[in-house]
Design a protein around this motif. Structure first.
Motif, PDB file in Angstrom:
ATOM      1  N   GLN A 102       0.838  -1.192   0.000  1.00  0.00           N
ATOM      2  CA  GLN A 102       0.000   0.000   0.000  1.00  0.00           C
ATOM      3  C   GLN A 102       0.872   1.240   0.000  1.00  0.00           C
ATOM      4  O   GLN A 102       2.053   1.186   0.351  1.00  0.00           O
ATOM      5  CB  GLN A 102      -0.937  -0.006   1.212  1.00  0.00           C
ATOM      6  CG  GLN A 102      -0.238  -0.192   2.536  1.00  0.00           C
ATOM      7  CD  GLN A 102      -1.201  -0.572   3.663  1.00  0.00           C
ATOM      8  OE1 GLN A 102      -2.126  -1.373   3.481  1.00  0.00           O
ATOM      9  NE2 GLN A 102      -0.990  -0.003   4.836  1.00  0.00           N
ATOM     10  N   GLY A 103       0.279   2.342  -0.388  1.00  0.00           N
ATOM     11  CA  GLY A 103       1.017   3.588  -0.458  1.00  0.00           C
ATOM     12  C   GLY A 103       1.423   4.078   0.924  1.00  0.00           C
ATOM     13  O   GLY A 103       0.721   3.873   1.908  1.00  0.00           O
ATOM     14  N   ALA A 104       2.582   4.710   0.975  1.00  0.00           N
ATOM     15  CA  ALA A 104       3.078   5.307   2.219  1.00  0.00           C
ATOM     16  C   ALA A 104       3.867   6.541   1.859  1.00  0.00           C
ATOM     17  O   ALA A 104       4.316   6.710   0.718  1.00  0.00           O
ATOM     18  CB  ALA A 104       3.950   4.321   2.993  1.00  0.00           C
ATOM     19  N   GLU A 105       4.041   7.430   2.806  1.00  0.00           N
ATOM     20  CA  GLU A 105       4.753   8.676   2.539  1.00  0.00           C
ATOM     21  C   GLU A 105       6.192   8.374   2.115  1.00  0.00           C
ATOM     22  O   GLU A 105       6.937   7.685   2.802  1.00  0.00           O
ATOM     23  CB  GLU A 105       4.755   9.544   3.802  1.00  0.00           C
ATOM     24  CG  GLU A 105       5.327  10.936   3.559  1.00  0.00           C
ATOM     25  CD  GLU A 105       5.214  11.833   4.787  1.00  0.00           C
ATOM     26  OE1 GLU A 105       5.779  12.931   4.739  1.00  0.00           O
ATOM     27  OE2 GLU A 105       4.566  11.416   5.760  1.00  0.00           O
ATOM     28  N   GLY A 106       6.553   8.868   0.943  1.00  0.00           N
ATOM     29  CA  GLY A 106       7.911   8.671   0.453  1.00  0.00           C
ATOM     30  C   GLY A 106       8.145   7.333  -0.215  1.00  0.00           C
ATOM     31  O   GLY A 106       9.277   7.007  -0.558  1.00  0.00           O
ATOM     32  N   GLY A 107       7.107   6.530  -0.426  1.00  0.00           N
ATOM     33  CA  GLY A 107       7.312   5.240  -1.080  1.00  0.00           C
ATOM     34  C   GLY A 107       6.119   4.330  -0.901  1.00  0.00           C
ATOM     35  O   GLY A 107       4.993   4.704  -1.186  1.00  0.00           O
ATOM     36  N   ALA A 108       6.365   3.123  -0.420  1.00  0.00           N
ATOM     37  CA  ALA A 108       5.293   2.154  -0.232  1.00  0.00           C
ATOM     38  C   ALA A 108       5.606   1.325   1.002  1.00  0.00           C
ATOM     39  O   ALA A 108       6.688   1.445   1.599  1.00  0.00           O
ATOM     40  CB  ALA A 108       5.152   1.271  -1.467  1.00  0.00           C
ATOM     41  N   ALA A 109       4.668   0.480   1.379  1.00  0.00           N
ATOM     42  CA  ALA A 109       4.862  -0.411   2.519  1.00  0.00           C
ATOM     43  C   ALA A 109       4.047  -1.666   2.288  1.00  0.00           C
ATOM     44  O   ALA A 109       3.014  -1.643   1.618  1.00  0.00           O
ATOM     45  CB  ALA A 109       4.447   0.266   3.821  1.00  0.00           C
ATOM     46  N   VAL A 110       4.522  -2.767   2.839  1.00  0.00           N
ATOM     47  CA  VAL A 110       3.810  -4.037   2.786  1.00  0.00           C
ATOM     48  C   VAL A 110       3.198  -4.282   4.159  1.00  0.00           C
ATOM     49  O   VAL A 110       3.877  -4.176   5.179  1.00  0.00           O
ATOM     50  CB  VAL A 110       4.759  -5.189   2.397  1.00  0.00           C
ATOM     51  CG1 VAL A 110       4.128  -6.538   2.710  1.00  0.00           C
ATOM     52  CG2 VAL A 110       5.124  -5.090   0.918  1.00  0.00           C
ATOM     53  N   ARG A 111       1.927  -4.595   4.167  1.00  0.00           N
ATOM     54  CA  ARG A 111       1.221  -4.871   5.424  1.00  0.00           C
ATOM     55  C   ARG A 111       0.762  -6.321   5.438  1.00  0.00           C
ATOM     56  O   ARG A 111       0.113  -6.792   4.491  1.00  0.00           O
ATOM     57  CB  ARG A 111       0.038  -3.935   5.603  1.00  0.00           C
ATOM     58  CG  ARG A 111      -0.764  -4.198   6.876  1.00  0.00           C
ATOM     59  CD  ARG A 111      -1.813  -3.128   7.117  1.00  0.00           C
ATOM     60  NE  ARG A 111      -2.740  -3.475   8.175  1.00  0.00           N
ATOM     61  CZ  ARG A 111      -2.479  -3.414   9.479  1.00  0.00           C
ATOM     62  NH1 ARG A 111      -1.282  -2.995   9.885  1.00  0.00           N
ATOM     63  NH2 ARG A 111      -3.375  -3.750  10.379  1.00  0.00           N
ATOM     64  N   ILE A 112       1.093  -7.024   6.525  1.00  0.00           N
ATOM     65  CA  ILE A 112       0.689  -8.420   6.708  1.00  0.00           C
ATOM     66  C   ILE A 112       0.046  -8.537   8.082  1.00  0.00           C
ATOM     67  O   ILE A 112       0.609  -8.077   9.082  1.00  0.00           O
ATOM     68  CB  ILE A 112       1.890  -9.382   6.597  1.00  0.00           C
ATOM     69  CG1 ILE A 112       2.613  -9.198   5.260  1.00  0.00           C
ATOM     70  CG2 ILE A 112       1.438 -10.829   6.767  1.00  0.00           C
ATOM     71  CD1 ILE A 112       3.921  -9.954   5.172  1.00  0.00           C
ATOM     72  N   ARG A 113      -1.107  -9.149   8.125  1.00  0.00           N
ATOM     73  CA  ARG A 113      -1.814  -9.343   9.399  1.00  0.00           C
ATOM     74  C   ARG A 113      -2.512 -10.689   9.370  1.00  0.00           C
ATOM     75  O   ARG A 113      -3.271 -10.986   8.444  1.00  0.00           O
ATOM     76  CB  ARG A 113      -2.837  -8.232   9.630  1.00  0.00           C
ATOM     77  CG  ARG A 113      -3.528  -8.274  10.995  1.00  0.00           C
ATOM     78  CD  ARG A 113      -4.408  -7.034  11.158  1.00  0.00           C
ATOM     79  NE  ARG A 113      -4.997  -6.933  12.478  1.00  0.00           N
ATOM     80  CZ  ARG A 113      -6.202  -7.418  12.808  1.00  0.00           C
ATOM     81  NH1 ARG A 113      -6.935  -8.040  11.887  1.00  0.00           N
ATOM     82  NH2 ARG A 113      -6.672  -7.285  14.041  1.00  0.00           N
TER      83      ARG A 113
END
Length: 210
Positions: A139-150
Motif C-alpha cells: 500500500q502507499g506510504a509517505e515517500g514510497g510504499a509499505a507491505v502490510r501483513i496481518r
C-alpha cells in the motif's frame, strides 16, 4: 436459421468475415495465455532447531481469507477501499496456501514436534493451528510504499476442541519504491518477521508456556 442455396452466395462474405473475426479473437487469447509471467515465492527465515525433538503432532490448516486475498496475484491498495494487482506477476500459490506452506516448513524445522503437516497422520493430531489472513498487500506510504501483513491465529487442542492460545500478528515493512522486485523483497522480510514471532509462540503454547 436455414440458408437456401440461392441466398448462400450473397451471405458467404459476411459469414467468412464473422469467422475471421472470431478466429482473430481466439488467436489473441492464445497470445495472452502464452505471455510469460514472473513467479515469486517467499522463503522461511533462518531457524535454530530445538535441542530436543518433541512428541506432539501439529496440523496447520490453511488460513481463511477474503476473495481478494485468496489468489495468486500480488495485491496493492492505492486507497483503503481499492484493491488492484501487479500485472504479469504471480505468487507461486494462492496467498493463504503459500502462508500455510511457510508455516508447515518453519514449524517442522524447529524440531519441536514429532510431525507437522496439513493433515493428521492418524485419526487426529494433538494440536491444530487455525488462522485468518486479513492483510497481505502493498500500500502507499509517505515517500514510497509499505507491505502490510496481518494474520490472526488460534491454537486448538484436538482432543477437546479447546482454544489454548490465540494471538494476532501484524507487521508493516517499508519499501523504497513500487517496483515489483522491491515490493516482493518487502513481502519476504515482512513474512520472515511474522514467522519469527509465530514459531516461539506456537512452541510455547503447546508446551504450556502460553
Amino acid at each position: 436459421m436455414f440458408l437456401s442455396p440461392r441466398s448462400l452466395p450473397s451471405r458467404l462474405p459476411a459469414l467468412l468475415l464473422a469467422l475471421g473475426l472470431s478466429g482473430c479473437g481466439a488467436i489473441a487469447a492464445l497470445d495472452d495465455a502464452s505471455t510469460p509471467l514472473e513467479i515469486y515465492e517467499l522463503q522461511t527465515p533462518p531457524i535454530q532447531p530445538s535441542a530436543a525433538r518433541g512428541s506432539l503432532e501439529l496440523v496447520v490448516e490453511p488460513p481463511i481469507a477474503s476473495g481478494a486475498l485468496s489468489t495468486e496475484r500480488i495485491m496493492i491498495r492505492p486507497a483503503p477501499l481499492q484493491a488492484q494487482y501487479l500485472p504479469d506477476v504471480r505468487w507461486s500459490d494462492e496467498a493463504p496456501a503459500m502462508l500455510q506452506t511457510l508455516l508447515v516448513r518453519s514449524l517442522s524445522e524447529t524440531g519441536a514436534f514429532a510431525s507437522v503437516g496439513r493433515a493428521p497422520l492418524g485419526a487426529q493430531g494433538d494440536y491444530a493451528l487455525l488462522g485468518e489472513l486479513t492483510d497481505f498487500q502493498a500500500q502507499g506510504a509517505e515517500g514510497g510504499a509499505a507491505v502490510r501483513i496481518r494474520i490472526m491465529l488460534r491454537l486448538v487442542r484436538e482432543r477437546d476442541a479447546s482454544v489454548v492460545a490465540a494471538r494476532t500478528f501484524e507487521v508493516t515493512e517499508p519499501a523504497a519504491d513500487t517496483e515489483t522486485d522491491t515490493l516482493v523483497a518487502a513481502f519476504d522480510r515482512g513474512t520472515s518477521r511474522i514467522l519469527s514471532e509465530v514459531l516461539p509462540w506456537v512452541v510455547g503454547a503447546t508446551r504450556g508456556g502460553a
